[in-house]
Each structure stands twice: as C-alpha cells, then as structure tokens.
Design an enzyme around this catalytic site. Structure first.
Site, PDB file in Angstrom:
ATOM      1  N   GLY A 208      -0.718   7.310  -6.163  1.00  0.00           N
ATOM      2  CA  GLY A 208      -0.203   5.942  -5.788  1.00  0.00           C
ATOM      3  C   GLY A 208       0.477   5.991  -4.455  1.00  0.00           C
ATOM      4  O   GLY A 208       1.381   4.696  -4.029  1.00  0.00           O
TER       5      GLY A 208
ATOM      6  N   ASP B 262     -15.639  -3.573  -2.655  1.00  0.00           N
ATOM      7  CA  ASP B 262     -14.301  -3.896  -2.985  1.00  0.00           C
ATOM      8  C   ASP B 262     -13.468  -3.936  -1.889  1.00  0.00           C
ATOM      9  O   ASP B 262     -12.276  -4.194  -1.822  1.00  0.00           O
ATOM     10  CB  ASP B 262     -13.805  -2.767  -4.001  1.00  0.00           C
ATOM     11  CG  ASP B 262     -14.130  -1.629  -3.499  1.00  0.00           C
ATOM     12  OD1 ASP B 262     -15.067  -0.913  -3.491  1.00  0.00           O
ATOM     13  OD2 ASP B 262     -13.098  -0.666  -3.169  1.00  0.00           O
TER      14      ASP B 262
ATOM     15  N   LYS C 281       0.925  -1.276  -0.050  1.00  0.00           N
ATOM     16  CA  LYS C 281       0.066   0.085   0.022  1.00  0.00           C
ATOM     17  C   LYS C 281       0.856   1.122  -0.027  1.00  0.00           C
ATOM     18  O   LYS C 281       1.500   1.380   0.983  1.00  0.00           O
ATOM     19  CB  LYS C 281      -0.787  -0.182   1.277  1.00  0.00           C
ATOM     20  CG  LYS C 281      -2.117   1.132   1.087  1.00  0.00           C
ATOM     21  CD  LYS C 281      -3.033   0.812   2.242  1.00  0.00           C
ATOM     22  CE  LYS C 281      -4.070   1.911   2.371  1.00  0.00           C
ATOM     23  NZ  LYS C 281      -4.887   1.673   3.521  1.00  0.00           N
TER      24      LYS C 281
ATOM     25  N   ARG D 253       0.902  -5.368   4.028  1.00  0.00           N
ATOM     26  CA  ARG D 253      -0.236  -5.997   4.526  1.00  0.00           C
ATOM     27  C   ARG D 253       0.031  -7.410   4.305  1.00  0.00           C
ATOM     28  O   ARG D 253       0.124  -8.178   3.251  1.00  0.00           O
ATOM     29  CB  ARG D 253      -1.508  -5.344   3.854  1.00  0.00           C
ATOM     30  CG  ARG D 253      -2.920  -6.069   4.471  1.00  0.00           C
ATOM     31  CD  ARG D 253      -3.988  -5.608   3.729  1.00  0.00           C
ATOM     32  NE  ARG D 253      -4.328  -4.166   3.904  1.00  0.00           N
ATOM     33  CZ  ARG D 253      -4.588  -3.404   3.039  1.00  0.00           C
ATOM     34  NH1 ARG D 253      -5.209  -3.889   1.808  1.00  0.00           N
ATOM     35  NH2 ARG D 253      -5.092  -2.027   3.223  1.00  0.00           N
TER      36      ARG D 253
ATOM     37  N   ASP E 143      -8.706  -3.109   4.280  1.00  0.00           N
ATOM     38  CA  ASP E 143      -9.102  -1.826   3.663  1.00  0.00           C
ATOM     39  C   ASP E 143      -9.984  -1.024   4.812  1.00  0.00           C
ATOM     40  O   ASP E 143     -10.972  -0.483   4.025  1.00  0.00           O
ATOM     41  CB  ASP E 143      -9.489  -2.293   2.464  1.00  0.00           C
ATOM     42  CG  ASP E 143      -8.738  -2.139   1.137  1.00  0.00           C
ATOM     43  OD1 ASP E 143      -7.170  -1.951   1.635  1.00  0.00           O
ATOM     44  OD2 ASP E 143      -8.981  -2.148   0.089  1.00  0.00           O
TER      45      ASP E 143
END
Length: 477
Positions: free
Chosen positions: A125, A257, A112, A178, A267
């Site tokens: 990003g 998602d 991430k 993660r 998330d």
C-alpha cells in the site's frame, strides 16, 4: 492557528451514492513526515492564499491525516493489457475528500501511498519516493504543455523503507495527494456491469453527468442526456489523446482502470516523453508486446471507449454510442493537426484563414522529417521558439539557418513552412513568437533529466535540482 485544509467544506458527493461504490478505510501511520513538495499554484483554486498555508498544515492534513473522515477506497475493475481483471480497486490510496473550487467545480483529493486497503492484493500500500517525484514532474510538465491532467497537491516523505523489484532497494517511501476532477474510472462502470447492477450504473451515470458534464445535464430527457454525455466523452478522450501525441507523451499503461470518466490524464506511473518522434516508443518496461506504445494510444483509447460502451449498454442505446464512436478518429485527427500547427507557431484562430491542405501538408512534413532525422522531439520545437524571425516569411533559407538540419528533406519542410507564413496577415505573423512561447517549453522531461534529479535526492538528499526543475516546468523556461 487552524488548518486551512481542515476548514474547507468537504462534500460527500460520492459517499452519498451509497456504500456499493467504496469501502471505508483508515490511513497508515508513518515514522516520519517531511514535506517535499507543495503545489502553491493550486491553492487559489480552492480559495486559499499560499502565504497563509504553512508547511505544517500540509503535513497535518496529508501526512498525519488528521481531521477528515471517512476515507473511501473506491471499487472498480478493468481491462489490463486487454484482459479483464475483476480483482482491482484502490490498493494503495483512497478518496480523501471532495471540495468545491472557487469556480464552482468539484475536485477530488486522492491519496497515493497511504497504506493498505481491501484491494491491496498482498501489496504494502506504499508509494516509492521516486514514484512520487516522477508524478509531480509529469503533472506539471503536462499542465504547462496544455494537456488536461490531474496535478499533485503535496508530496510527503514518510521515512519507510520499501522493497521493489524494479528499483534499487531498500528505497524511500512517500505519500502523495492527487488533485483531480474525479477518481471515477471506466473500470468503475465495468465493475457494476460485471455484477449486473443496472440500477447502480444508471445512478452513477446520472451523478457523473450532473457533476462533470453540465453542458448536457439540462437535456429534456434521461435518454438524450445519456447519449449527449457519451458523445462529449468521446470528444474529450479523442482530444486528450491528441494532446498526449502533440506533447510527445506516452502514458504507459492505458488500462481501462486508468481512464478517467472526465477525460483527464491520471494514473500514468510508468510514463515517458518521447526523445525522438518514434511511434514505437514504449514507456513501461513490462509492456512487452508494445500494446501501449506511443503511436498506438489513439487506437487503444478508442478500444477502451468500446469496452465502456458495453458497460453502459443497459442505460444508453448501443447504436447511439456506436454512432458517437464513429466520430472519434475525425475529432482526434483534426485536433491533433491543430495542436501540432500551434507548436509550429500557427494558432487555431488562424486556421480558418489558411489553406487546410497546406496546413495538413506542413504538419505531415514536419512529422516525417522528425521521424527520419531522429532530431530530439522537444528540442526541435524549442529551437523554433528560440530562433523564429519574421524574415523567414521572405527567405526560406533563413529558417533555422543556425541549426544543422540533417537526415531528412528539410528543404521541402522549409518551403512549406514559408508558404504558410506568407499566408499570415501582418498581425498574425507578429503573434507567432507568442504562440511558440506558449506551446513550446524550453525544458524537457526526458528520462535522463528525471534520473539526474533523482540521483541528487537518492545519493545526497539534495532537493534543489528537483525544485529548480519544477519551477522550470511550470514556467516553460
């Protein structure tokens, strides 16, 4: 000395399914690489001895991104605040690799903040350092509370300066690894359904069952395995939401998602822990309508399962999935009652010995009193842990006698709690302190505590409060 992370055996489990599911990408390069967090508690799960893994090993593998290729930006769609969005995918991360743990289970390393991908949609990003700090803290807090969740393996500060509309800017940047069972989402299947890719839906579903649902993968036929999978998924999601609710955790953005196909929390960037038992608590500042408020989490996760049902209808009979969903509320409520009872010191193994109506009455009265009194949700359970005495069984007036019980009918709560304690055999009463200690950490993760930790980092580059808080969250003290 070789890098233990680069010597792990990486399996191309998802990659082997074909390039319909991902895009190969490269990692960004960063001006600096400062290791801010390493999760030594995860290393033994990979067969690694923490003392043999150096800080430089983390930086080389998960900051400089040397040694492992290809990196895969995964493709998916999703329902965001109830509206379908086909313009999604890994926009600031990728699947770094997949490895077997010592228990034989497959785990993902996902990044991430590792740079732009074809799905960045104009974004940079990157991940803010504060965002990385928040996820580290949440993951360790949830894990200690017994919630099924992804974890953070490492956090590296990158030296970049970022501009964000919801943070004082410029702000510092980071890249996080993660550690989770899977990065396959409900939205992964929704994308395939959107493009009418029936064969790929079946292919991915079979992969998910074999890899993450071994309890059903041995079924006699594909149909029975597929139906059994959906039943188990419904159970996993119902129990996961019960864990969130008992922990006082509000995910924040339960778009499809952000729903893992394994039934694991991940998330949850804008998450929040409820300061008081308030079903209308909203974690995400941009959730203007309260769709993902604390008390709506059970309903919205069922809604998400219903959306997945549509995406799987070409492979699994819709009627069978509807029947599985009919059990959702029952599973959720039963497990939630069990978890709240555990936070009150009554373990699930004792449930069969207790009057179920009395058990439910205790849970209901507890929540009613917490809602009316607005007592701090984490502090209430911490006070039970700190003050419990076997004498409470004989005298209800002694229950939390040193705490001001105001704003609700606590006398009725005391009476019901005493009745439950009277039902316990002596050995079970003696076990209550242990159950309370296991279920109720003494350190909360409310927003003021997070902000205090972040201010020390932002203003003085002082990481000691963060390190101390991580240790407390992991230990439960």
């Amino acid at each position: 000395m070789t890098n233990p992370f680069l010597n792990l055996t990486y399996e191309p489990a998802l990659e082997s399914l074909g390039n319909e599911f991902f895009d190969p990408v490269s990692a960004a390069t960063f001006p600096e690489h400062k290791l801010r967090f390493r999760n030594d508690r995860l290393l033994p799960m990979l067969g690694l001895e923490p003392s043999q893994v150096k800080d430089d090993n983390f930086v080389e593998a998960f900051g400089l991104f040397h040694g492992v290729r290809p990196f895969l930006a995964l493709r998916y769609h999703g329902y965001q605040f109830g509206e379908y969005n086909p313009n999604l995918g890994d926009g600031r991360g990728f699947l770094y690799g997949q490895v077997r743990g010592v228990n034989g289970e497959l785990f993902d390393f996902g990044t991430k903040g590792s740079g732009q991908t074809p799905y960045s949609r104009g974004g940079d990003g990157r991940l803010t350092l504060k965002g990385g700090v928040r996820e580290v803290l949440a993951a360790e807090a949830l894990h200690r509370l017994g919630v099924k969740t992804s974890r953070c393996l490492s956090l590296v500060e990158t030296g970049d300066s970022l501009w964000r509309g919801d943070e004082p800017s410029p702000t510092r940047a980071s890249v996080m690894i993660r550690f989770s069972r899977s990065h396959i989402r409900f939205g992964t299947f929704e994308r395939l359904h959107y493009h009418h890719q029936t064969e790929q839906i079946a292919q991915l579903l079979d992969h998910v069952i074999v890899t993450y649902y071994p309890e059903v993968s041995g079924s006699n036929s594909d149909d029975s395995a597929h139906i059994a999978f959906f039943r188990v998924l419904v159970e996993r999601v119902a129990k996961l939401v019960a864990q969130w609710m008992a922990a006082g955790f509000c995910h924040g953005v339960l778009n499809t998602d952000n729903m893992s196909i394994t039934g694991e929390s991940f998330d949850y960037g804008p998450y929040g822990f409820v300061p008081t038992y308030d079903l209308n608590f909203i974690a995400a500042y941009f959730d203007y309508g309260g769709r993902y408020r604390f008390g709506n989490q059970p309903a919205v996760c069922r809604w998400n399962l219903e959306r997945l049902q549509v995406s799987l209808s070409s492979v699994i009979p819709s009627k069978a999935m509807t029947e599985a969903l009919e059990d959702y509320e029952k599973i959720y409520l039963g497990y939630y009652i069990t978890l709240i009872a555990r936070r009150l010191g009554i373990s699930s193994t004792l449930g069969d010995r207790l009057d179920p109506e009395l058990w439910e009455k205790l849970v209901g009265q507890t929540l009613q009193c917490l809602a009316q009194s607005q007592w701090s949700y984490p502090d209430f359970f911490a006070q039970l842990r700190l003050n419990f005495s076997p004498s409470w069984r004989d005298n209800a007036d002694l229950i939390l006698e040193n705490v001001d019980l105001l704003g609700a009918d606590w006398s009725t709560w005391r009476s019901i709690y005493q009745q439950v304690l009277k039902q316990l055999p002596p050995e079970s009463l003696a076990a209550v302190p242990t159950v309370l200690e296991q279920a109720n950490p003494l350190t909360d993760l409310l927003r003021p505590r997070i902000e205090t930790v972040w201010q020390a980092i932002a203003e003085d580059d002082n990481w000691q409060p963060f390190n101390d808080l991580v240790q407390k969250l992991q230990s439960g003290n």
